[in-house]
Design a protein around this motif. Sequence first.
Motif, PDB file in Angstrom:
ATOM      1  N   GLU A   1       0.913  -1.160  -0.096  1.00 30.61           N
ATOM      2  CA  GLU A   1       0.907   0.030   0.302  1.00 30.61           C
ATOM      3  C   GLU A   1       0.548   1.437  -0.309  1.00 30.61           C
ATOM      4  O   GLU A   1       0.730   2.377  -0.392  1.00 30.61           O
ATOM      5  CB  GLU A   1      -1.048  -0.240   1.335  1.00 30.61           C
ATOM      6  CG  GLU A   1      -1.884  -1.050   1.554  1.00 30.61           C
ATOM      7  CD  GLU A   1      -2.867  -0.866   2.515  1.00 30.61           C
ATOM      8  OE1 GLU A   1      -4.222  -2.106   2.070  1.00 30.61           O
ATOM      9  OE2 GLU A   1      -2.433  -0.446   3.470  1.00 30.61           O
ATOM     10  N   ALA A   2       2.073   0.821   1.071  1.00 30.41           N
ATOM     11  CA  ALA A   2       3.067   2.528   0.768  1.00 30.41           C
ATOM     12  C   ALA A   2       3.365   2.880  -1.104  1.00 30.41           C
ATOM     13  O   ALA A   2       3.805   3.497  -1.429  1.00 30.41           O
ATOM     14  CB  ALA A   2       3.922   1.956   1.528  1.00 30.41           C
ATOM     15  N   MET A   3       3.667   1.368  -1.309  1.00 29.74           N
ATOM     16  CA  MET A   3       4.416   1.562  -2.582  1.00 29.74           C
ATOM     17  C   MET A   3       3.442   2.095  -3.765  1.00 29.74           C
ATOM     18  O   MET A   3       3.347   2.869  -4.500  1.00 29.74           O
ATOM     19  CB  MET A   3       4.842  -0.137  -3.066  1.00 29.74           C
ATOM     20  CG  MET A   3       5.729   0.184  -4.125  1.00 29.74           C
ATOM     21  SD  MET A   3       6.735  -1.602  -4.651  1.00 29.74           S
ATOM     22  CE  MET A   3       7.584  -1.848  -3.092  1.00 29.74           C
ATOM     23  N   LEU A   4       1.879   2.036  -3.631  1.00 31.90           N
ATOM     24  CA  LEU A   4       1.316   2.240  -3.793  1.00 31.90           C
ATOM     25  C   LEU A   4       0.950   3.442  -4.507  1.00 31.90           C
ATOM     26  O   LEU A   4       0.788   4.295  -5.132  1.00 31.90           O
ATOM     27  CB  LEU A   4      -0.421   1.529  -4.267  1.00 31.90           C
ATOM     28  CG  LEU A   4      -1.250   2.147  -4.896  1.00 31.90           C
ATOM     29  CD1 LEU A   4      -1.222   1.342  -6.393  1.00 31.90           C
ATOM     30  CD2 LEU A   4      -2.551   1.348  -4.231  1.00 31.90           C
ATOM     31  N   ALA A   5       1.154   4.237  -3.737  1.00 35.04           N
ATOM     32  CA  ALA A   5       1.612   5.562  -2.559  1.00 35.04           C
ATOM     33  C   ALA A   5       2.563   6.068  -3.831  1.00 35.04           C
ATOM     34  O   ALA A   5       2.163   7.661  -4.607  1.00 35.04           O
ATOM     35  CB  ALA A   5       1.243   6.302  -1.489  1.00 35.04           C
ATOM     36  N   LEU A   6       3.464   5.464  -4.004  1.00 32.27           N
ATOM     37  CA  LEU A   6       4.442   6.097  -4.339  1.00 32.27           C
ATOM     38  C   LEU A   6       4.158   6.126  -5.842  1.00 32.27           C
ATOM     39  O   LEU A   6       4.340   7.201  -6.714  1.00 32.27           O
ATOM     40  CB  LEU A   6       5.753   5.139  -4.367  1.00 32.27           C
ATOM     41  CG  LEU A   6       6.905   5.641  -4.979  1.00 32.27           C
ATOM     42  CD1 LEU A   6       7.714   7.577  -4.775  1.00 32.27           C
ATOM     43  CD2 LEU A   6       8.194   4.781  -4.735  1.00 32.27           C
TER      44      LEU A   6
ATOM     45  N   ARG B   1       1.470  10.195  -4.983  1.00 24.61           N
ATOM     46  CA  ARG B   1       0.920  10.576  -3.922  1.00 24.61           C
ATOM     47  C   ARG B   1       2.064  11.271  -2.835  1.00 24.61           C
ATOM     48  O   ARG B   1       1.690  12.205  -1.715  1.00 24.61           O
ATOM     49  CB  ARG B   1      -0.854   9.732  -2.799  1.00 24.61           C
ATOM     50  CG  ARG B   1      -1.751   9.780  -3.561  1.00 24.61           C
ATOM     51  CD  ARG B   1      -2.622   9.148  -2.825  1.00 24.61           C
ATOM     52  NE  ARG B   1      -1.914   7.365  -3.497  1.00 24.61           N
ATOM     53  CZ  ARG B   1      -2.878   6.486  -2.106  1.00 24.61           C
ATOM     54  NH1 ARG B   1      -3.621   7.181  -1.228  1.00 24.61           N
ATOM     55  NH2 ARG B   1      -2.490   5.249  -2.216  1.00 24.61           N
ATOM     56  N   VAL B   2       3.383  10.217  -2.828  1.00 23.17           N
ATOM     57  CA  VAL B   2       4.371  10.942  -2.028  1.00 23.17           C
ATOM     58  C   VAL B   2       5.371  11.400  -2.693  1.00 23.17           C
ATOM     59  O   VAL B   2       5.267  10.383  -3.836  1.00 23.17           O
ATOM     60  CB  VAL B   2       4.791   9.948  -0.964  1.00 23.17           C
ATOM     61  CG1 VAL B   2       3.337   9.280  -0.206  1.00 23.17           C
ATOM     62  CG2 VAL B   2       4.616   8.554  -2.111  1.00 23.17           C
ATOM     63  N   ASP B   3       6.425  11.950  -2.755  1.00 19.86           N
ATOM     64  CA  ASP B   3       7.883  11.394  -3.314  1.00 19.86           C
ATOM     65  C   ASP B   3       8.817  10.153  -3.118  1.00 19.86           C
ATOM     66  O   ASP B   3       9.462  10.174  -3.864  1.00 19.86           O
ATOM     67  CB  ASP B   3       8.608  12.423  -2.932  1.00 19.86           C
ATOM     68  CG  ASP B   3       7.831  13.761  -2.924  1.00 19.86           C
ATOM     69  OD1 ASP B   3       7.475  14.264  -3.717  1.00 19.86           O
ATOM     70  OD2 ASP B   3       7.482  14.435  -1.773  1.00 19.86           O
ATOM     71  N   ALA B   4       8.213   9.996  -2.136  1.00 16.39           N
ATOM     72  CA  ALA B   4       9.667   8.422  -2.022  1.00 16.39           C
ATOM     73  C   ALA B   4       8.632   7.869  -0.862  1.00 16.39           C
ATOM     74  O   ALA B   4       7.774   7.939   0.012  1.00 16.39           O
ATOM     75  CB  ALA B   4      10.560   9.036  -0.709  1.00 16.39           C
ATOM     76  N   GLN B   5       9.065   6.477  -0.461  1.00 20.09           N
ATOM     77  CA  GLN B   5       8.868   5.576   0.321  1.00 20.09           C
ATOM     78  C   GLN B   5      10.232   5.020   0.431  1.00 20.09           C
ATOM     79  O   GLN B   5      11.307   4.410   0.649  1.00 20.09           O
ATOM     80  CB  GLN B   5       8.477   4.064  -0.617  1.00 20.09           C
ATOM     81  CG  GLN B   5       7.866   2.799   0.066  1.00 20.09           C
ATOM     82  CD  GLN B   5       7.597   1.911  -0.318  1.00 20.09           C
ATOM     83  OE1 GLN B   5       7.474   1.800  -1.869  1.00 20.09           O
ATOM     84  NE2 GLN B   5       6.963   1.147   0.101  1.00 20.09           N
TER      85      GLN B   5
END
Length: 282
Positions: free
Chosen positions: A185-190, A194-198
């Motif tokens: 899910e954190a990777m999908l945000a990347l 939605r985010v700059d980095a994971q």
Amino acid sequence: MTTRRDLAGLIGVGAAAAGALTLASSGVKAQAAGQNTFDRIIANKKMRLGAVTSSAPWFVKDAATGKWGGHFYTIGSALAKDMDVELELVETTWGNAVLDLQSDKIDIMFGLNPTPKRAMAVDFSNPAYDSALVVIGKPGFEPKSWADMNKPEVKISVDLGSAHDQIATLLCPKAQITRFKTINEAMLALKTGRVDAQCIFWMGGVRAVKADPSLGKVIVPQPFFGSTSNAAVRREADKTWLFFVNTWIGYARGLGLVRSAVVESLEQVGVKPEDIPAGITL
């Protein structure tokens, strides 16, 4: 290449270990209440290993067949085989593993990085192998240091309660850190911008970018942040289980079995030794 089946077969109980297990088995008629973990595993002939689905190369579960893989599954299987007990996989998450140990749902969890917060709640084994923290930066975002990301306008995704979460929070307190239940899910945000980095450990980061280059680039921010990958066990007064796990890890590392399991799991997700970022060793 050493296969998983080879690894399981390579590890045999030595004379000293066999003697220890015989002694343990002979005294295993204690009541369930108050019985230490080691004696209970021997008595019940079962070791409960925490496992995280969709977390290759560490753990992975085939949705169609239910079959597990990943190097911590291989390592856990070898440990259970050496103890002459059945391996039982209990699904958990990186964030819930400590609670599952404390509540006696699992006996051991491989793949936890020893942070002070975790060490207040559970006992950690000796390192299974060294690790290092990296970030996957979206295309065009290539920070050279943790300081470059410690800014209010920078958005970082992590999986809740993981070492990624704790370390990013420590090193980048000014950044906007968004926490998700799982690494995926954190990777999908990347991926969706939605985010700059994971923030992630290098194995997962390299594997993800190899599979999907559109995610961005694996970056090793400076100063280099090294860590270790350890097993965690429930804290109890009798340390027999912890001592045995430490002995076994030293044995398995000495024979190269841990490294073989890691290399095989990486190859299965398309990561070769030459793909490992500079400065990181197995």
